[in-house]
Scaffold this active site. Structure first.
Site, mmCIF file in Angstrom:
data_model
loop_
_atom_site.group_PDB
_atom_site.id
_atom_site.type_symbol
_atom_site.label_atom_id
_atom_site.label_comp_id
_atom_site.label_asym_id
_atom_site.label_seq_id
_atom_site.Cartn_x
_atom_site.Cartn_y
_atom_site.Cartn_z
ATOM 1 C CE LYS A 196 -3.969 1.936 2.562
ATOM 2 N NZ LYS A 196 -4.887 1.722 3.708
ATOM 3 C CB SER B 80 -8.233 3.575 2.788
ATOM 4 O OG SER B 80 -7.347 3.033 3.744
ATOM 5 C CB SER C 283 -8.299 0.840 5.795
ATOM 6 O OG SER C 283 -9.011 2.017 5.571
#
Ligand code: GLN
Length: 475
Positions: free
Chosen positions: A72, A147, A171
């Site tokens: 990420k 997210s 997330s």
């Protein structure tokens, strides 16, 4: 593709590391235009590393050796961009690796790229990225969740074998659920946050997103464990993979089913799917127990005060001086700050900074932040009480299945409300996993959540694997 299978094939010399890497890159080539899971890719570097690793292949390679992993874009990588999905960090390359990055590299993982995400990890749909929305690989009209949108979509689409995400209020778990993959938020303090760009520091944790519970445990054991570089890292014994799964099929745990998580308003496909999971556990000899987590109703308000307050402070550092983007056409220093932050941050990030700054401001601090901290304690105490009687708690991950792109973008509050079942474990600092269990009427994935006692990821993995091996539907 699972880490475990690939690992066995490497050892048997049935696959080369380049074979696997090329397969992943081929998938990226054919799907990435539509999915948009990555912000940046490092193909040449990955190919070179694959060749090097192949040369040193041996029978006792670690499980991550030669595995293509996606990271990420809020996890610092020394030789790769780290934008957090934000314009304000365009072109930023950190001078060091996050601890988790060093750990997986030391095990021989290949980092192939940095994944798309809601800007600064704020969001639940993957639509709030400067680099455009990520799409759900199961149906590209739908959101992948967020997210950690890119990390989840990449694993689901075969654009990575496994990925690292971050979870502040859901997330990792929510996008994993929306994309039909496994996502774990480890106990707060279990995995080093050193090098994770801070959003809500008392909540943030890095965790694995994978195609199976077994793989989740592989990646978790690689990244977890004490790190002196993170003051909130806890020095507790960490089970290794063999210990985790030793006789995992012999245990029959007691599972709590909280009334507050199966209320009206929760989508019927979600409710029936998760209750079916409970039933199957019961039929296999696990005990079910109705429990109450009675302060759940405060969780959204508490989370959105604490997370935004911490974010308003953490994001003060992006001022155009030290990192990334700086606006053009200013006369004074103040103007430069203002213009840079106005142009550099997206709508959702600005909304959070405003909310958090307000909650912390003199005169409002007691009413908001302090009260939120008190309520946070009550939420935690609900869990402490429940865990006297049960080993795990089973809940939905999200009250709805994946929704359409654009459906909630004009209504931030409804998006906030959809975090209700994931923020509670975050506020209590507990480990929790999301595991796929069924499909919505539209054929999109739905997951269930297992929440465990602090530092007891082992029980989560054991029950999760039991489900995966013996209880889930084929196919
Ligand atoms: N959806 C939640 C939020 O928008 C959680 C995000 C996260 O865990 N990073 O804050």
């Amino acid at each position: 593709m699972q880490i475990r299978e690939i690992h066995e094939k490497y050892k048997a010399r049935e696959l080369t590391i380049s074979d696997v890497l090329e397969q992943v890159f081929d998938t990226i080539k054919s799907k990435e235009n539509e999915i948009n899971a990555y912000i940046s890719l490092y193909e040449d570097e990955a190919r070179e590393r694959a060749v090097e690793l192949e040369k040193n292949l041996s029978d006792d390679i670690s499980p991550l050796y030669g595995i293509p992993v996606a990271v990420k874009d809020n996890i610092s990588t020394k030789d790769m961009d780290t934008t957090c999905g934000s314009r304000i960090l365009l072109g930023y390359r950190p001078p060091y690796n996050a601890t988790v990055v060093d750990r997986i590299l030391n095990q021989g993982a290949i980092i192939i790229g940095k994944t798309n995400m809601d800007e600064f990890a704020m969001g639940s749909s993957g639509e709030h990225s400067y680099f455009g929305p990520t799409r759900n690989p199961h149906n590209t009209e739908y959101v992948p969740g967020g997210s950690s949108s890119g990390s989840s979509a990449a694993v689901a689409a075969g654009e990575a074998v496994a990925a690292l995400g971050s979870d502040t209020g859901g997330s990792i778990r929510q996008p994993a659920s929306f994309c039909g993959v496994v996502g774990l938020k480890p106990t707060y303090g279990r995995v080093s946050r050193y090098g994770l760009v801070a959003f809500g520091s008392s909540l943030d944790q890095i965790g694995p997103i994978t195609n199976s519970v077994y793989d989740s445990a592989i990646l978790f054991t690689a990244i977890a464990g004490f790190d002196p570089m993170d003051s909130t890292s806890v020095d507790m014994p960490l089970p290794d993979i063999n210990e985790i799964f030793e006789n995992y099929d012999k245990n029959r745990f007691t599972i709590g089913i909280p009334d507050e998580y199966f209320v009206e308003g929760v989508n019927e496909d979600v409710k029936s799917g998760v209750l079916e999971v409970a039933k199957r556990f019961e039929e296999a000899g696990f005990k079910l127990k109705r429990i109450s987590l009675k302060h759940t109703e405060y969780a959204i308000s508490v989370y959105y005060i604490i997370a935004t307050s911490e974010a308003s402070s953490n994001l003060a550092r992006y001022d155009g001086v030290r990192y990334g983007f700086r606006a053009k056409g200013y006369e004074t220093l103040d103007e430069m700050y203002k213009k840079t932050r106005t142009e550099g941050f997206g709508e959702e990030v600005k909304r959070r900074i405003l909310l958090g700054t307000f909650a912390l401001s003199a005169g409002y601090y007691d009413a908001y932040y302090l009260n939120a901290q008190r309520a946070r304690r009550l939420i935690k105490e609900d869990f402490d009480t429940a865990f006297k009687d049960v080993d795990l708690i089973l809940t939905p991950v999200s009250p709805t299945p994946p929704f359409k792109i654009g459906e909630k973008i004009e209504d931030p509050v409804s998006l906030y409300l959809s975090d209700i079942f994931t923020v509670t474990a975050s506020l209590a600092g507990l480990p929790a996993i999301s595991i796929p269990c069924c499909r919505s009427k539209n054929g999109l994935p739905i997951g269930f959540q297992l929440i465990g006692r602090p530092f007891d990821e082992k029980t989560i993995f054991q029950a999760g694997r039991f489900y995966e091996e013996f209880l889930k539907d084929e196919g």
